[in-house]
Design a protein around this motif. Structure first.
Motif, short mmCIF file in Angstrom:
data_model
loop_
_atom_site.label_atom_id
_atom_site.label_comp_id
_atom_site.label_asym_id
_atom_site.label_seq_id
_atom_site.Cartn_x
_atom_site.Cartn_y
_atom_site.Cartn_z
N PHE A 1 21.67 118.61 60.67
CA PHE A 1 22.55 119.63 60.11
C PHE A 1 23.25 119.08 58.88
O PHE A 1 23.31 117.88 58.65
N ARG A 2 23.75 120.02 58.11
CA ARG A 2 24.48 119.70 56.89
C ARG A 2 25.74 120.56 56.87
O ARG A 2 25.67 121.77 57.06
N LYS A 3 26.87 119.95 56.65
CA LYS A 3 28.16 120.66 56.66
C LYS A 3 28.91 120.32 55.38
O LYS A 3 29.07 119.15 55.03
N SER A 4 29.35 121.35 54.68
CA SER A 4 30.12 121.17 53.45
C SER A 4 31.52 121.72 53.65
O SER A 4 31.70 122.77 54.27
N PHE A 5 32.49 121.03 53.10
CA PHE A 5 33.86 121.54 53.13
C PHE A 5 34.65 120.85 52.03
O PHE A 5 34.20 119.88 51.43
N SER A 6 35.81 121.39 51.75
CA SER A 6 36.66 120.79 50.73
C SER A 6 37.97 120.36 51.36
O SER A 6 38.42 120.92 52.36
N VAL A 7 38.56 119.36 50.75
CA VAL A 7 39.82 118.80 51.24
C VAL A 7 40.85 118.97 50.13
O VAL A 7 40.57 118.69 48.96
N SER A 8 42.00 119.45 50.50
CA SER A 8 43.10 119.54 49.55
C SER A 8 44.33 118.90 50.19
O SER A 8 44.40 118.75 51.41
#
Length: 175
Positions: free
Chosen positions: A83-90
């Motif tokens: 699997f591949r999971k993308s997310f952003s961190v702020s």
């Protein structure tokens, strides 16, 4: 493999792209309360793109194989994981409950949090990638266990058949 290998030091990274690789084995999964994984060989690649001091995008790719017990015979069953999971961190000054929505693909960290621990997330996504029913083909299951499962099954069905009484009633009316 230690859980610390999946801790990304976000504040220490310079602006640009960074790649972190780890190999997860049985020891990683045994560190959690669940003992559903008998063995594992999973490669984790985390690509971090730090765009500014308060904006980071992360792509986590996990590929490999985990061994779990078969739900039918309890023998070892190898299941692929991919699997591949993308997310952003702020980052923010104070943790606000409204900043992270449910189902959101964003992670908000307090300004003092300099590390992002992905170990729980990777574990959760690996477990979620497994099917609900984990079974071999019946021909691959342990024959000794299958014989115990299926032995006496017809006897039980005949003894507890609620329609057996109706058979005797049907035959009594013909006389």
């Amino acid at each position: 493999m230690d859980k610390k290998d999946l801790v990304i030091p976000l504040n220490d990274l310079v602006i640009g792209s960074h790649c972190f690789r780890s190999k997860l084995e049985k020891e990683f999964f045994s560190g959690f309360d669940e003992d559903a994984v008998m063995d594992a060989s999973v490669e984790v690649t985390v690509n971090v793109d730090k765009r500014s001091s308060d904006s980071v995008s992360i792509v986590c790719e996990v590929k490999g194989e985990v061994a779990v017990p078969c739900d039918r015979c309890l023998c070892r069953l190898s299941m692929p994981v991919d699997f591949r999971k993308s997310f952003s961190v702020s980052f923010c000054d104070m943790a606000d409950e409204d900043t992270e929505g449910e189902g959101s693909e964003d992670v908000v960290l307090c300004g003092k949090d300099s590390d992002l621990d992905l170990s729980q997330w990777v574990y959760d996504y690996v477990m979620l990638s497994l099917p609900l029913r984990k079974v071999h083909d019946e021909s691959e299951c342990d024959p000794a266990v299958l014989s115990r499962i299926y032995s006496g099954k017809t006897d039980v069905e005949e003894k507890h058949n609620p329609f057996a009484v109706l058979k005797s009633l049907y035959g009594a009316g013909d006389e």
